[in-house]
Design a protein around this motif. Structure first.
Motif, mmCIF file in Angstrom:
data_model
loop_
_atom_site.group_PDB
_atom_site.id
_atom_site.type_symbol
_atom_site.label_atom_id
_atom_site.label_comp_id
_atom_site.label_asym_id
_atom_site.label_seq_id
_atom_site.Cartn_x
_atom_site.Cartn_y
_atom_site.Cartn_z
ATOM 1 N N ASP A 187 0.831 -1.211 0.000
ATOM 2 C CA ASP A 187 0.000 0.000 0.000
ATOM 3 C C ASP A 187 0.864 1.260 0.000
ATOM 4 N N GLY A 188 1.930 1.212 -0.777
ATOM 5 C CA GLY A 188 2.806 2.359 -0.950
ATOM 6 C C GLY A 188 3.841 2.551 0.134
ATOM 7 N N LYS A 189 3.806 1.748 1.186
ATOM 8 C CA LYS A 189 4.771 1.859 2.273
ATOM 9 C C LYS A 189 5.869 0.819 2.094
ATOM 10 N N THR A 190 7.119 1.264 2.121
ATOM 11 C CA THR A 190 8.246 0.352 1.969
ATOM 12 C C THR A 190 8.462 -0.426 3.261
ATOM 13 N N LEU A 191 8.359 -1.753 3.162
ATOM 14 C CA LEU A 191 8.593 -2.619 4.315
ATOM 15 C C LEU A 191 10.004 -3.187 4.335
ATOM 16 N N HIS A 192 10.586 -3.375 3.144
ATOM 17 C CA HIS A 192 11.935 -3.938 3.040
ATOM 18 C C HIS A 192 12.640 -3.286 1.858
ATOM 19 N N ASP A 193 13.911 -2.965 2.061
ATOM 20 C CA ASP A 193 14.730 -2.390 0.986
ATOM 21 C C ASP A 193 16.180 -2.743 1.305
ATOM 22 N N HIS A 194 16.684 -3.806 0.696
ATOM 23 C CA HIS A 194 18.005 -4.294 1.048
ATOM 24 C C HIS A 194 18.586 -5.123 -0.093
ATOM 25 N N VAL A 195 19.727 -5.730 0.148
ATOM 26 C CA VAL A 195 20.396 -6.602 -0.822
ATOM 27 C C VAL A 195 20.281 -8.038 -0.334
ATOM 28 N N GLY A 196 20.019 -8.957 -1.264
ATOM 29 C CA GLY A 196 19.933 -10.370 -0.900
ATOM 30 C C GLY A 196 18.709 -10.638 -0.058
ATOM 31 N N GLY A 197 18.914 -11.245 1.104
ATOM 32 C CA GLY A 197 17.823 -11.468 2.045
ATOM 33 C C GLY A 197 17.256 -12.866 2.063
ATOM 34 N N ASN A 198 17.622 -13.696 1.075
ATOM 35 C CA ASN A 198 17.126 -15.065 1.071
ATOM 36 C C ASN A 198 17.791 -15.847 2.202
ATOM 37 N N SER A 199 17.011 -16.526 3.030
ATOM 38 C CA SER A 199 17.593 -17.260 4.152
ATOM 39 C C SER A 199 18.529 -18.373 3.694
ATOM 40 N N ALA A 200 18.321 -18.890 2.486
ATOM 41 C CA ALA A 200 19.211 -19.908 1.931
ATOM 42 C C ALA A 200 20.505 -19.314 1.394
ATOM 43 N N VAL A 201 20.572 -18.005 1.296
ATOM 44 C CA VAL A 201 21.675 -17.202 0.768
ATOM 45 C C VAL A 201 21.773 -17.349 -0.742
ATOM 46 N N ASP A 202 22.090 -18.536 -1.242
ATOM 47 C CA ASP A 202 22.283 -18.750 -2.682
ATOM 48 C C ASP A 202 21.129 -19.576 -3.248
ATOM 49 N N PRO A 203 20.190 -18.957 -3.956
ATOM 50 C CA PRO A 203 19.065 -19.706 -4.508
ATOM 51 C C PRO A 203 19.464 -20.778 -5.514
ATOM 52 N N VAL A 204 20.597 -20.602 -6.189
ATOM 53 C CA VAL A 204 20.985 -21.583 -7.203
ATOM 54 C C VAL A 204 21.281 -22.943 -6.549
ATOM 55 N N ARG A 205 21.793 -22.942 -5.336
ATOM 56 C CA ARG A 205 21.988 -24.201 -4.609
ATOM 57 C C ARG A 205 20.666 -24.948 -4.487
ATOM 58 N N LEU A 206 19.586 -24.217 -4.294
ATOM 59 C CA LEU A 206 18.276 -24.829 -4.164
ATOM 60 C C LEU A 206 17.820 -25.441 -5.484
ATOM 61 N N LEU A 207 18.101 -24.762 -6.593
ATOM 62 C CA LEU A 207 17.748 -25.308 -7.900
ATOM 63 C C LEU A 207 18.472 -26.624 -8.160
ATOM 64 N N VAL A 208 19.751 -26.669 -7.814
ATOM 65 C CA VAL A 208 20.538 -27.882 -8.029
ATOM 66 C C VAL A 208 19.985 -29.028 -7.186
ATOM 67 N N TRP A 209 19.664 -28.742 -5.933
ATOM 68 C CA TRP A 209 19.065 -29.769 -5.069
ATOM 69 C C TRP A 209 17.739 -30.249 -5.623
ATOM 70 N N LEU A 210 16.922 -29.327 -6.091
ATOM 71 C CA LEU A 210 15.621 -29.703 -6.625
ATOM 72 C C LEU A 210 15.782 -30.611 -7.836
ATOM 73 N N ALA A 211 16.703 -30.265 -8.730
ATOM 74 C CA ALA A 211 16.915 -31.068 -9.929
ATOM 75 C C ALA A 211 17.398 -32.474 -9.594
ATOM 76 N N ASN A 212 18.265 -32.591 -8.606
ATOM 77 C CA ASN A 212 18.883 -33.878 -8.303
ATOM 78 C C ASN A 212 18.103 -34.718 -7.307
ATOM 79 N N GLU A 213 17.381 -34.065 -6.384
ATOM 80 C CA GLU A 213 16.712 -34.801 -5.319
ATOM 81 C C GLU A 213 15.247 -34.413 -5.147
ATOM 82 N N GLY A 214 14.990 -33.127 -4.984
ATOM 83 C CA GLY A 214 13.673 -32.689 -4.536
ATOM 84 C C GLY A 214 12.537 -33.030 -5.480
ATOM 85 N N ALA A 215 12.777 -32.923 -6.794
ATOM 86 C CA ALA A 215 11.701 -33.147 -7.760
ATOM 87 C C ALA A 215 11.623 -34.583 -8.251
#
Length: 251
Positions: free
Chosen positions: A179-207
């Motif tokens: 609603d026009g109010k900034t709640l977050h404004d930063h760099v990164g922020g994903n708790s996993a840090v590197d999302p690509v690691r998650l893609l690799v895991w998904l391809a090899n195991e998760g899916a």
């Protein structure tokens, strides 16, 4: 002790979806007590709902084991407006998503980082709305939440970027406004840090149990902003400079 009842757990979750009712908990004897049981229920629900159109994947830390949920076409949107009647709760999250242009079948793996990225067609700004089939969000045990599609509500995709290779999701700026109010404004922020690691895991195991990642499927890689619970009517906007932006009005 009687065996865990996968079918009863899946039936309860499917009925909650179809009737728009809310569960206090899964039935006795049908509450998963392990990751394997939770995924067995999740997969049974996924098979009943139809073809897998995408995935959500995340992890609570840089080296933590990831978790996933299969997504379906009826909760993946490329729109800027949805009715409030779709939701029980509205948990706003700004995310980075990847649409795959090639299959990554489990039998052809294992896949390394470059092989997974080579199969990606486009990168997208996204908003995921966290929701639940239970009466109170987060009140049931973690395995039951995993069984319930890991608290997925809807995924809204912004325009896809095909020239995405120069973007590093670890250092990607993100801004979330409600609603026009900034709640977050930063760099990164994903708790996993590197999302690509998650893609690799998904391809090899998760899916693996649902046929692997397939061309056309979109994978959203976890919140870069945490979860902000809001009430309708509301307008949520996520901006990823260099990648693009996406906005959603819920009313």
């Amino acid at each position: 002790m009687p065996p865990f009842d996968i079918d009863a757990a899946a039936a309860a979750l499917l009925d909650a979806r179809r009737s728009r009712s809310r569960l206090d908990a899964l039935p006795e004897g049908a509450r998963p007590g392990s990751e394997a049981e939770a995924y067995a229920v999740q997969d049974a629900v996924a098979r009943a709902l139809g073809p897998v159109a995408g995935w959500k994947v995340g992890a609570p830390g840089a080296t933590a084991a990831p978790a996933r949920a299969a997504l379906h076409a009826d909760t993946i949107f490329e729109t800027d407006e949805l009715p409030a009647s779709l939701f029980h709760v509205i948990g706003a999250e700004a995310e980075i998503a990847y649409r795959f242009g090639r299959d990554l079948p489990p039998e052809a793996g294992p896949y390394d980082r470059e092989a997974v990225l080579a199969a990606v067609a486009t990168m997208h700004p996204a908003i995921e709305i966290a929701d639940t089939r239970f009466a109170v969000f987060g009140a049931v045990d973690a395995h039951s939440q995993r069984a319930d599609q890991q608290n997925h509500g809807v995924l809204v995709l912004g325009p896809g970027l095909s020239d995405w290779r120069g973007l590093d999701p670890v250092t990607q700026p993100v801004r979330l406004t409600v609603d026009g109010k900034t709640l977050h404004d930063h760099v990164g922020g994903n708790s996993a840090v590197d999302p690509v690691r998650l893609l690799v895991w998904l391809a090899n195991e998760g899916a693996r149990s649902l046929g692997g990642i397939r061309a056309g499927q979109v994978v959203t890689t976890g919140s870069c902003t945490g979860t902000d619970f809001v009430t309708a009517p509301t307008r949520i906007a996520a901006e990823f400079p260099g990648l693009g932006s996406v906005a959603l009005t819920i009313g």
